[in-house]
Design an enzyme around this catalytic site. Structure first.
Site, PDB file in Angstrom:
ATOM      1  N   ARG A 153      -3.391   0.753   3.598  1.00  0.00           N
ATOM      2  CA  ARG A 153      -4.702   2.208   3.748  1.00  0.00           C
ATOM      3  C   ARG A 153      -4.102   3.303   4.816  1.00  0.00           C
ATOM      4  O   ARG A 153      -4.198   4.343   4.693  1.00  0.00           O
ATOM      5  CB  ARG A 153      -6.092   1.996   2.700  1.00  0.00           C
ATOM      6  CG  ARG A 153      -5.904   0.999   1.794  1.00  0.00           C
ATOM      7  CD  ARG A 153      -7.310   0.666   1.431  1.00  0.00           C
ATOM      8  NE  ARG A 153      -7.262   0.656  -0.223  1.00  0.00           N
ATOM      9  CZ  ARG A 153      -8.385  -0.396  -0.520  1.00  0.00           C
ATOM     10  NH1 ARG A 153      -9.366  -0.029   0.100  1.00  0.00           N
ATOM     11  NH2 ARG A 153      -8.045  -0.357  -1.590  1.00  0.00           N
ATOM     12  N   TYR A 169      -0.726   4.738  -4.796  1.00  0.00           N
ATOM     13  CA  TYR A 169      -1.215   3.419  -4.191  1.00  0.00           C
ATOM     14  C   TYR A 169      -2.312   2.849  -3.511  1.00  0.00           C
ATOM     15  O   TYR A 169      -2.714   3.447  -2.926  1.00  0.00           O
ATOM     16  CB  TYR A 169       0.384   2.892  -4.646  1.00  0.00           C
ATOM     17  CG  TYR A 169       1.264   3.489  -3.675  1.00  0.00           C
ATOM     18  CD1 TYR A 169       0.985   4.291  -2.510  1.00  0.00           C
ATOM     19  CD2 TYR A 169       2.821   3.340  -3.558  1.00  0.00           C
ATOM     20  CE1 TYR A 169       2.210   3.969  -1.639  1.00  0.00           C
ATOM     21  CE2 TYR A 169       3.258   3.342  -2.962  1.00  0.00           C
ATOM     22  CZ  TYR A 169       3.045   3.964  -1.205  1.00  0.00           C
ATOM     23  OH  TYR A 169       3.812   4.868  -0.573  1.00  0.00           O
ATOM     24  N   GLU A 170      -1.653   1.579  -3.635  1.00  0.00           N
ATOM     25  CA  GLU A 170      -3.044   1.205  -2.177  1.00  0.00           C
ATOM     26  C   GLU A 170      -4.582   1.286  -2.052  1.00  0.00           C
ATOM     27  O   GLU A 170      -5.093   1.191  -1.963  1.00  0.00           O
ATOM     28  CB  GLU A 170      -2.671   1.215  -1.037  1.00  0.00           C
ATOM     29  CG  GLU A 170      -1.488   0.806  -0.403  1.00  0.00           C
ATOM     30  CD  GLU A 170      -1.392  -0.430  -0.768  1.00  0.00           C
ATOM     31  OE1 GLU A 170      -2.079  -1.109  -0.783  1.00  0.00           O
ATOM     32  OE2 GLU A 170      -0.232  -0.607  -0.458  1.00  0.00           O
ATOM     33  N   GLY A 171      -4.699   1.348  -3.532  1.00  0.00           N
ATOM     34  CA  GLY A 171      -6.121   2.129  -4.377  1.00  0.00           C
ATOM     35  C   GLY A 171      -6.064   3.543  -4.494  1.00  0.00           C
ATOM     36  O   GLY A 171      -5.637   4.216  -3.411  1.00  0.00           O
TER      37      GLY A 171
END
Lengths: 600, 600
Positions: free
Chosen positions: B296, B440-442
């Site tokens: 993140r 992406y990545e949450g």
């Protein structure tokens, strides 16, 4: 996989209940627009675009346009046939004058239809959209001879039109145009030069393409004052109206671009092409502005149209996709997960989109009405007021409206998570398509400057004062109704920010034009927030008023009231920080020299 | 046509003057980071990426990755050779531990380099970026045997890594994972299932690919509590470290997506592939979170990296392109038009970009420092404080940072006018590439929920209170200096909005979790505004303090002060409307049923 249904119910609510089209029934401009006809246009038009054009949107993006070795351009599969159906259905003729084969419908009606057309297929919609602009310019400035020669087939859509302004060295600054027009003995001109970014510049859908071209005559001033407008057909047109020989204009290449792949964006080479003057020599810019103003409202509609279709798909995805649980406990315990719809942050994006879209729709339709009233209102004062409002709102609808289109498309793509980034789901196309609308027909920064530099000051600020009066009057009225008072109070605060900003501009913008320039963008955004706020006040008022009526669509009306509350809670307060940006002036914006921006 | 120069001067200013890396010289984590070495990394690293990777950015986008019939994937021309040079140059090893062949550099230094890497070629940067995340997970949770088997070649970059979380039916909600892991007699597992959206999932640049895969063991709970993490190499690795037979994992297809075309986004099919458990059974999510948190911060850097390269190009275009005249009269009367640079609205976009980029850079580097301190600060209290700040700032750097990246890329594209929409100019690629980082990545909405739902409440709000204390303390200090007092006052106001919003959340978020959910996004944005505001206060303080020094780069320092003023004038005031959004609660957001969102 994507879907689209024309939002006829919402359009009708705005036209019937919010604007109250029947109030204008006695004006000549609205003679053709009985409720039955309007509804037929919305229903049938919505059906036509959803069934015939929407299925070509994604494939059109994937295939794009192709320039062949002979300079011809092939549009994506199905475009040619769909365009034929579009012309045969008479959809091109809606707003055009009867004299040239049009249906004479008021702008508000063609505006409603064009939103649907764009939602279904923006790249396709640009072909008739540019034709419409060219028709407007010829109508306003062409000689009777030119009108008779070109307009009937352009109005029907058999021939399409283009706007040729940009050249490699000149975009916004049209004074830099190099294309030359040499007068000939027969009264025509020979046009020579290169135009770029010409949307719908060459294609295989129509028998002829009528280019409207800015060029300079010999000895004309080397500035925007020396520009003339010419009509240059792809094929010369014989006196009997039949197609003659090929003219000296050809497509040199088509651009590879971020989106609107279904529209051919051409480099057009004029090599002694035969053209005819439209209007007076060296008054080309004024003539072109007719076209541009119509086009700017049309581009604002692109923001709306893309936002709507992106939103419809995000709603569907939010209801279909199951992921995670509601924060307040499982909503569907029998399933492994709840739908995305339960998550407040997903709902935030949907509500934000809904509030902006429906507000922008009302603003675009109200803008269309003002265009009609500016020509046809009963008295001079009313015509002037409408004309003032059109002038004031055009840069806002274009600039703020297309910013919203991009923002909504981006948010709706976000609802899809990773799938939003994948081409097959269709959402990333909406973002790519929406992006151009912020750029062309004058970048949104140019719109902001038009608003602050021209429209605010025009006739001693008459337009903006009239706008303030209208908003303040409706606020005062609404405050008397306890159900509307809270909304009215929040709109009043936003209006206050806009009025203060206007005062600030009046006090500082003349002294230091850079202050006006630095304030222009946040001022445009603030005007958009307030104008759409006014639309929401009207929609809330209409919804409140209709709730008790026989056969009222109660759920729809209550939804309007909730959405108005969202607008008041979450969008209107944004004027405060926009005002702070306006009042910050230009010092920190203009202080640095170019070197200060270098990385090393 | 695009250009890129690593902004080493600005990075050095932040590391040396703002953060003052020398203050930490005595800590073991910083032993390798003498000023000479740091500068060499920045200079040489910046040069390497600009010369070797940047030239492949546009061609990589145009060519994309290709899956061949045998399931192998070919990366764009030049990628393989460039990756070889990247590995040989030791650029992969910067931040990795010495034990496995790394250079042991602190995070702050590898963060600085990674920004450059991303600016030069984001799609390329993802290959080592994912490897780094996989290394972090193995380091934290792998057995010594797994570490020794895989880490040396992953640290060197000879092998790359991936993260396998997503499946067709599960993205954010990992409890829905279906991939199965069957234990085998030899202690390994057989992994079977389908993973999608696997970045760098298959390619031709490395001898082996080490997949980290989430899967469920037999009988494990059907929720996120039942997930285990496995290492699954593309090729099995023999005991002597040599490459063995092909494992049962293959690339089923690669996605067609909006951007990052140079990175292969794969569907990976696991068909009884051999895997080994990483950490404990059913503790896979915790192990994966190590990887995700590192990732993140890395994704936040993508926002910064894309913004920087887009900005550099917009600056160049604004200086090269001549269009129109300055509002205050011709700037270059000998030319036909002034540069775009004279126009306040163009300057607004450049200043906004500059202020956000430099502030975000400081925040990312400060975040990197906190990661270092969380492991290595001298005492427990300092380590805890750093760990709290990392936790608090990670979702902000990822969520707000990538929103800024997209906004800056869009604004910088806007500076180009029509040319910004044309692929050959390179700007539209930056927008397309930047877009994925918000997803992406949450998704950024998930980041906002992480901030508000987890990080705020953790340990009784200790982290946010520590942050408030730090900001308030520095404001109080700055107010004593008349040159900083105005900035400090505006930051104080923004901090007040954030504190009030935090109070509001504390009072309402527990009672009604939807209130917290509805407030999350504006709260995250507000935290970003304040955190970057703190960075600007520090940069202004450092610039002010350095102005009199011998050999000071006066122009650079004065530019910092002007940019800080821009931030104070135009960005800090935005917290007011964000606070209004927080305090609006969730009523109007959550009131409507799904049907209310339907068009008809």
């Amino acid at each position: 996989m994507p879907r689209y249904t024309a939002p006829v119910r919402d359009t009708r609510f705005i036209i019937e209940k919010v604007i109250g089209l029947d109030r204008y029934a006695e004006l000549p401009a609205f003679a053709t627009a009985s409720p039955e006809i309007v509804n037929a246009v919305l229903d049938e038009g919505g059906k036509f675009v959803a069934e015939q054009l929407f299925p070509l949107n994604q494939s059109g993006d994937q295939q794009g346009c192709k320039r062949n070795d002979d300079g011809s351009v092939t549009t994506p599969e199905g475009f040619k046939e769909a365009y034929k159906a579009f012309v045969e259905g008479g959809w091109m003729t809606l707003g055009a004058p009867e004299e040239f084969g049009g249906q004479n419908m008021p702008h508000i009606v063609s505006t409603a239809f064009e939103e649907y057309l764009i939602s279904a297929n923006m790249a396709f919609a640009m072909y008739p959209g540019l034709t419409k602009g060219a028709v407007a310019a010829l109508l306003a400035h062409g000689s009777q001879e030119l009108k008779e020669k070109y307009l009937p087939k352009m109005v029907s859509g058999e021939w399409t039109g283009t706007m040729n302004l940009t050249e490699p060295q000149c975009g916004t600054d049209l004074g830099l145009i190099k294309t030359k027009a040499e007068p000939q003995a027969d009264g025509s001109y020979e046009i020579t030069g290169t135009k770029i970014f010409i949307s719908a510049g060459e294609h295989d859908m129509a028998d002829n393409i009528i280019h409207l071209v800015l060029a300079k005559t010999p000895g004309a001033p080397d500035s925007s004052k020396g520009i003339s407008l010419f009509v240059v057909p792809k094929f010369l047109v014989n006196d009997d109206g039949s197609i003659g020989e090929r003219n000296g204009v050809s497509c040199g290449s088509i651009e590879h671009k971020m989106g609107i792949h279904g529209n051919a964006t051409c480099v057009l080479n004029y090599d002694g092409a035969k053209g005819w003057l439209v209007g007076e020599e060296m008054k080309g810019l004024a003539a072109m502005f007719v076209m541009m103003n119509a086009a700017r409202l049309g581009v604002g509609l692109q923001g709306l149209g893309i936002a709507e279709v992106a939103f419809q798909n995000a709603v569907q995805y939010a209801n279909d996709r199951r992921q995670g649980r509601a924060l307040t406990g499982p909503k569907d315990p029998e399933e492994k997960a709840d739908t995305l719809f339960v998550h407040p942050d997903v709902r935030r994006m949907l509500m934000e989109s809904k509030a902006q879209i429906e507000g922008l729709r009302a603003l675009c339709l109200w803008g269309g009405l003002q265009v009609d009233l500016s020509h046809d209102a009963g008295d001079e004062e009313a015509r002037e007021l409408a004309d003032d409002l059109v002038g004031l709102l055009t840069p806002v609808i274009k600039g703020y409206g297309t910013d919203l289109g991009y923002k909504v498309a981006t948010d709706c793509q976000q609802v899809y998570g990773g799938h939003g980034y994948i081409a097959e789901w269709g959402m990333e196309q909406y973002v790519r398509d929406a992006r151009i609308a912020m750029i062309y027909e004058g970048t949104n920064g140019v719109q902001a400057m038009d608003l602050v530099g021209r429209k605010l000051a025009r006739k001693g600020g008459r337009a903006v004062q009239a706008f303030f009066k209208q908003v303040a009057g409706e606020i005062a009225e609404a405050k008397k109704d306890e159900k509307l008072a809270e909304f009215a109070g929040k709109l009043e605060k936003a209006l206050g920010d806009m009025q203060a900003s206007t005062m600030w501009l009046a006090a500082n913008g003349m002294k230091n034009p850079n202050d006006a320039g630095a304030a222009a963008y946040p001022f445009m955004e603030m005007t958009g927030v307030v104008a759409i706020g006014l639309m929401w006040l009207r929609m809330a008022t209409a919804a409140q008023g209709s709730l008790g009526e026989d056969g009222a669509d109660t759920k729809f009306l209550e939804t309007k009231l909730v959405t108005a509350r969202y607008y008041a809670d979450r969008i209107l307060p944004r004027t405060a920080s926009l005002r702070a940006q306006v009042e910050a002036g230009s010092d920190s914006i203009m202080a640095l020299e170019p070197e200060a921006f270098e990385a090393a």
